[in-house]
Design a protein around this motif. Structure first.
Motif, PDB file in Angstrom:
ATOM      1  N   LYS A  81     -33.207  65.839  45.122  1.00 52.86           N
ATOM      2  CA  LYS A  81     -33.727  65.959  43.766  1.00 52.86           C
ATOM      3  C   LYS A  81     -35.248  66.036  43.860  1.00 52.86           C
ATOM      4  O   LYS A  81     -35.847  65.351  44.689  1.00 52.86           O
ATOM      5  CB  LYS A  81     -33.323  64.756  42.917  1.00 52.86           C
ATOM      6  CG  LYS A  81     -31.850  64.689  42.584  1.00 52.86           C
ATOM      7  CD  LYS A  81     -31.575  63.493  41.676  1.00 52.86           C
ATOM      8  CE  LYS A  81     -30.102  63.404  41.313  1.00 52.86           C
ATOM      9  NZ  LYS A  81     -29.817  62.245  40.439  1.00 52.86           N
ATOM     10  N   PHE A  82     -35.846  66.851  43.031  1.00 53.80           N
ATOM     11  CA  PHE A  82     -37.294  66.964  43.010  1.00 53.80           C
ATOM     12  C   PHE A  82     -37.803  66.594  41.628  1.00 53.80           C
ATOM     13  O   PHE A  82     -37.190  66.926  40.612  1.00 53.80           O
ATOM     14  CB  PHE A  82     -37.737  68.382  43.384  1.00 53.80           C
ATOM     15  CG  PHE A  82     -37.403  68.766  44.790  1.00 53.80           C
ATOM     16  CD1 PHE A  82     -37.803  67.974  45.849  1.00 53.80           C
ATOM     17  CD2 PHE A  82     -36.674  69.910  45.065  1.00 53.80           C
ATOM     18  CE1 PHE A  82     -37.489  68.313  47.157  1.00 53.80           C
ATOM     19  CE2 PHE A  82     -36.357  70.271  46.363  1.00 53.80           C
ATOM     20  CZ  PHE A  82     -36.768  69.465  47.417  1.00 53.80           C
ATOM     21  N   SER A  83     -38.934  65.910  41.601  1.00 54.82           N
ATOM     22  CA  SER A  83     -39.494  65.404  40.362  1.00 54.82           C
ATOM     23  C   SER A  83     -40.672  66.266  39.904  1.00 54.82           C
ATOM     24  O   SER A  83     -41.432  66.787  40.737  1.00 54.82           O
ATOM     25  CB  SER A  83     -39.965  63.956  40.558  1.00 54.82           C
ATOM     26  OG  SER A  83     -40.727  63.511  39.452  1.00 54.82           O
ATOM     27  N   THR A  84     -40.836  66.380  38.603  1.00 55.13           N
ATOM     28  CA  THR A  84     -41.994  67.095  38.060  1.00 55.13           C
ATOM     29  C   THR A  84     -43.223  66.201  37.986  1.00 55.13           C
ATOM     30  O   THR A  84     -44.336  66.693  37.772  1.00 55.13           O
ATOM     31  CB  THR A  84     -41.695  67.638  36.655  1.00 55.13           C
ATOM     32  OG1 THR A  84     -41.352  66.555  35.790  1.00 55.13           O
ATOM     33  CG2 THR A  84     -40.554  68.648  36.699  1.00 55.13           C
ATOM     34  N   THR A  85     -43.038  64.893  38.179  1.00 55.44           N
ATOM     35  CA  THR A  85     -44.163  63.963  38.042  1.00 55.44           C
ATOM     36  C   THR A  85     -44.442  63.139  39.301  1.00 55.44           C
ATOM     37  O   THR A  85     -45.576  62.701  39.515  1.00 55.44           O
ATOM     38  CB  THR A  85     -43.924  62.991  36.867  1.00 55.44           C
ATOM     39  OG1 THR A  85     -42.669  62.311  37.069  1.00 55.44           O
ATOM     40  CG2 THR A  85     -43.883  63.744  35.552  1.00 55.44           C
ATOM     41  N   GLU A  86     -43.425  62.899  40.142  1.00 59.66           N
ATOM     42  CA  GLU A  86     -43.607  62.091  41.344  1.00 59.66           C
ATOM     43  C   GLU A  86     -43.755  62.995  42.570  1.00 59.66           C
ATOM     44  O   GLU A  86     -43.399  64.171  42.551  1.00 59.66           O
ATOM     45  CB  GLU A  86     -42.412  61.150  41.543  1.00 59.66           C
ATOM     46  CG  GLU A  86     -42.152  60.219  40.371  1.00 59.66           C
ATOM     47  CD  GLU A  86     -43.287  59.251  40.116  1.00 59.66           C
ATOM     48  OE1 GLU A  86     -43.952  58.840  41.103  1.00 59.66           O
ATOM     49  OE2 GLU A  86     -43.535  58.898  38.948  1.00 59.66           O
ATOM     50  N   LYS A  87     -44.265  62.410  43.655  1.00 60.34           N
ATOM     51  CA  LYS A  87     -44.443  63.160  44.900  1.00 60.34           C
ATOM     52  C   LYS A  87     -43.087  63.567  45.469  1.00 60.34           C
ATOM     53  O   LYS A  87     -42.147  62.768  45.461  1.00 60.34           O
ATOM     54  CB  LYS A  87     -45.208  62.319  45.920  1.00 60.34           C
ATOM     55  CG  LYS A  87     -45.524  63.049  47.220  1.00 60.34           C
ATOM     56  CD  LYS A  87     -46.357  62.171  48.138  1.00 60.34           C
ATOM     57  CE  LYS A  87     -46.590  62.838  49.485  1.00 60.34           C
ATOM     58  NZ  LYS A  87     -47.345  64.104  49.374  1.00 60.34           N
ATOM     59  N   ASN A  88     -42.990  64.787  45.963  1.00 66.07           N
ATOM     60  CA  ASN A  88     -41.729  65.311  46.488  1.00 66.07           C
ATOM     61  C   ASN A  88     -41.813  65.576  47.988  1.00 66.07           C
ATOM     62  O   ASN A  88     -42.881  65.916  48.503  1.00 66.07           O
ATOM     63  CB  ASN A  88     -41.365  66.619  45.779  1.00 66.07           C
ATOM     64  CG  ASN A  88     -41.022  66.414  44.325  1.00 66.07           C
ATOM     65  OD1 ASN A  88     -40.296  65.486  43.966  1.00 66.07           O
ATOM     66  ND2 ASN A  88     -41.551  67.265  43.456  1.00 66.07           N
ATOM     67  N   GLU A  89     -40.672  65.435  48.662  1.00 73.22           N
ATOM     68  CA  GLU A  89     -40.577  65.740  50.089  1.00 73.22           C
ATOM     69  C   GLU A  89     -39.860  67.079  50.234  1.00 73.22           C
ATOM     70  O   GLU A  89     -38.646  67.144  50.425  1.00 73.22           O
ATOM     71  CB  GLU A  89     -39.820  64.617  50.810  1.00 73.22           C
ATOM     72  CG  GLU A  89     -39.713  64.806  52.313  1.00 73.22           C
ATOM     73  CD  GLU A  89     -41.055  65.048  52.977  1.00 73.22           C
ATOM     74  OE1 GLU A  89     -41.309  66.208  53.370  1.00 73.22           O
ATOM     75  OE2 GLU A  89     -41.856  64.102  53.065  1.00 73.22           O
ATOM     76  N   TYR A  90     -40.620  68.168  50.129  1.00 78.11           N
ATOM     77  CA  TYR A  90     -40.027  69.500  50.132  1.00 78.11           C
ATOM     78  C   TYR A  90     -39.505  69.924  51.503  1.00 78.11           C
ATOM     79  O   TYR A  90     -38.688  70.846  51.591  1.00 78.11           O
ATOM     80  CB  TYR A  90     -41.053  70.530  49.654  1.00 78.11           C
ATOM     81  CG  TYR A  90     -41.551  70.305  48.255  1.00 78.11           C
ATOM     82  CD1 TYR A  90     -40.717  70.506  47.154  1.00 78.11           C
ATOM     83  CD2 TYR A  90     -42.864  69.908  48.007  1.00 78.11           C
ATOM     84  CE1 TYR A  90     -41.174  70.309  45.859  1.00 78.11           C
ATOM     85  CE2 TYR A  90     -43.332  69.717  46.720  1.00 78.11           C
ATOM     86  CZ  TYR A  90     -42.484  69.917  45.645  1.00 78.11           C
ATOM     87  OH  TYR A  90     -42.940  69.732  44.366  1.00 78.11           O
ATOM     88  N   THR A  91     -39.964  69.286  52.566  1.00 79.50           N
ATOM     89  CA  THR A  91     -39.545  69.705  53.907  1.00 79.50           C
ATOM     90  C   THR A  91     -38.047  69.547  54.117  1.00 79.50           C
ATOM     91  O   THR A  91     -37.476  70.171  55.018  1.00 79.50           O
ATOM     92  CB  THR A  91     -40.295  68.905  54.990  1.00 79.50           C
ATOM     93  OG1 THR A  91     -40.104  67.501  54.768  1.00 79.50           O
ATOM     94  CG2 THR A  91     -41.788  69.223  54.957  1.00 79.50           C
ATOM     95  N   THR A  92     -37.375  68.744  53.264  1.00 80.28           N
ATOM     96  CA  THR A  92     -35.922  68.596  53.400  1.00 80.28           C
ATOM     97  C   THR A  92     -35.202  69.922  53.188  1.00 80.28           C
ATOM     98  O   THR A  92     -34.092  70.116  53.695  1.00 80.28           O
ATOM     99  CB  THR A  92     -35.382  67.563  52.394  1.00 80.28           C
ATOM    100  OG1 THR A  92     -35.777  67.943  51.069  1.00 80.28           O
ATOM    101  CG2 THR A  92     -35.942  66.184  52.690  1.00 80.28           C
ATOM    102  N   LEU A  93     -35.817  70.853  52.454  1.00 73.99           N
ATOM    103  CA  LEU A  93     -35.194  72.158  52.257  1.00 73.99           C
ATOM    104  C   LEU A  93     -35.150  72.964  53.547  1.00 73.99           C
ATOM    105  O   LEU A  93     -34.307  73.848  53.706  1.00 73.99           O
ATOM    106  CB  LEU A  93     -35.964  72.966  51.206  1.00 73.99           C
ATOM    107  CG  LEU A  93     -35.902  72.477  49.763  1.00 73.99           C
ATOM    108  CD1 LEU A  93     -36.869  73.270  48.906  1.00 73.99           C
ATOM    109  CD2 LEU A  93     -34.478  72.584  49.223  1.00 73.99           C
ATOM    110  N   PHE A  94     -36.070  72.670  54.460  1.00 74.67           N
ATOM    111  CA  PHE A  94     -36.228  73.487  55.660  1.00 74.67           C
ATOM    112  C   PHE A  94     -35.808  72.758  56.933  1.00 74.67           C
ATOM    113  O   PHE A  94     -36.054  73.226  58.038  1.00 74.67           O
ATOM    114  CB  PHE A  94     -37.692  73.931  55.788  1.00 74.67           C
ATOM    115  CG  PHE A  94     -38.219  74.587  54.544  1.00 74.67           C
ATOM    116  CD1 PHE A  94     -38.002  75.930  54.309  1.00 74.67           C
ATOM    117  CD2 PHE A  94     -38.911  73.853  53.597  1.00 74.67           C
ATOM    118  CE1 PHE A  94     -38.469  76.540  53.157  1.00 74.67           C
ATOM    119  CE2 PHE A  94     -39.382  74.454  52.436  1.00 74.67           C
ATOM    120  CZ  PHE A  94     -39.163  75.804  52.215  1.00 74.67           C
TER     121      PHE A  94
END
Length: 367
Positions: free
Chosen positions: A290-303
């Motif tokens: 899950k990704f948040s519009t307000t909190e920091k996200n860990e996008y590397t999980t997608l890759f």
């Protein structure tokens, strides 16, 4: 302070920079910038490459060798410039642009669009920001776009030697979608999938949801997923289950089921070397973030690399909903057990385990 380079160094008797130093650029067909030094102290910079607020030259004046008044251009390691406007030693406005815009300079000569960024209590409120991550032999450049304190969308650039590819993530009310634009180019490698591609993830109130994968607006695959604690029994349905040890030190299950393949051209759709195909596989065999519009996200999980089908924390349930292959973890109160299966046969079993035992066995917990 950045490390500036010039066409020619001019030094005083003490070997310190002194006078007007310039740097030319083939890309901008002339002067890139000129700087004025006085016995090693930088007094003024003038940048001729970019324009904001109709300023033909971006002039910045220093005081005590620090930016004080005017416009100052800096660059990150990917050579994406950022312009800071100072008044009396304080940053008043920051202007940022995208990697796509910077690449357009070399491709078409078009100058970048500058976005004025605003902050509240030191946090970006409107505008964009960049963040970099290391991925194997390459880099991931993440650019987040904000409006009224919330993320609206994100662009990802995967960068390596002789390779660059970009995709976009749009936030939805109840999830997000990942989009790869159609490639319009001549003489492109026929192995490259040039179609528009879209992964859409929608969550419900319980954190479960569904995923659909489209190419040229045609759904080629979709499935449902649900997330729950290990203490709950796994639903006996044809599915794929993977396990995650979360931050609260509990084990959670992610079960994918109700798979539907709408088109029959599966070889072309799933076995070509495509970034979007890779993300689809990663989400299939790992947790769906899950990704948040307000909190920091860990996008590397997608890759991230998809889990090893033999040794990973995966379980495949057959058409009867029975374990066919992989690892079955079970919990009863504070007691755990596990079983391993291969071709429907149980090959290993242990019970009366603690959570610490389980973490040591399967979650790389230090002994």
């Amino acid at each position: 302070m950045e490390h500036y380079t010039y066409d020619q160094e001019i030094l005083d008797e003490n070997n310190l920079r002194h006078g007007t130093l310039v740097a030319t650029s083939y890309l901008f067909e002339g002067l890139a910038y000129k700087h004025v030094y006085q016995h090693g102290l930088l007094l003024q910079t003038t940048d001729f490459r970019y324009q904001v607020n109709h300023q033909k030259e971006l002039i910045g004046n220093f005081k005590n060798n620090l930016p004080y008044e005017g416009y100052f251009v800096f660059e990150n390691e990917f050579e994406i410039p950022e312009i800071s406007y100072y008044e009396k030693g304080e940053i008043h406005t920051i202007y940022r642009t995208t990697l796509s815009d910077i690449l357009e300079i070399e491709l078409t000569g078009k100058m970048p669009v500058w976005v004025a960024c605003s902050f509240k209590e030191g946090v970006l409120f409107d505008g964009l920001c960049h963040e970099q991550f290391k991925l194997d032999d390459g880099h991931l450049l993440v650019t987040e776009f904000f409006k009224n304190g919330e993320r609206t969308h994100v662009s990802f650039w995967l960068l390596a030697m002789h390779y660059a590819e970009t995709i976009r993530l749009n936030f939805l009310t109840n999830g997000y979608e990942i989009i790869k634009e159609r490639i319009e180019a001549e003489d492109i490698d026929p192995e490259i999938d040039t179609r528009e591609q879209r992964l859409k993830i929608v969550f419900n109130e319980q954190g479960s949801g569904n995923l659909s994968f489209e190419k040229e607006k045609e759904v080629i695959a979709q499935y449902e997923f649900k997330e729950y604690e290990l203490s709950r029994k796994i639903s006996a349905i044809p599915s794929i289950v993977n396990y995650v040890l979360n931050a609260s030190q509990t084990i959670r299950c992610f079960q994918k089921y109700n798979f539907k393949s709408v088109t029959s051209n599966s070889e072309k759709d799933f076995y070509n070397p495509s970034l979007m195909n890779s993300i689809y596989s990663n989400l299939l065999y790992n947790r769906i973030p899950k990704f948040s519009t307000t909190e920091k996200n860990e996008y590397t999980t997608l890759f991230q690399e998809q889990q090893d089908l033999e040794s990973g924390l995966l379980l495949f349930l057959n058409q009867e909903g029975k374990p066919e292959h992989g690892l079955l973890l079970e919990q009863e109160n504070e007691v755990y057990q596990y079983s391993k299966f291969k071709e429907g046969t149980k090959t290993e079993h242990k019970e009366q385990l603690t959570l610490k035992n389980l973490k040591q066995l399967f979650f790389q917990e230090e002994q």
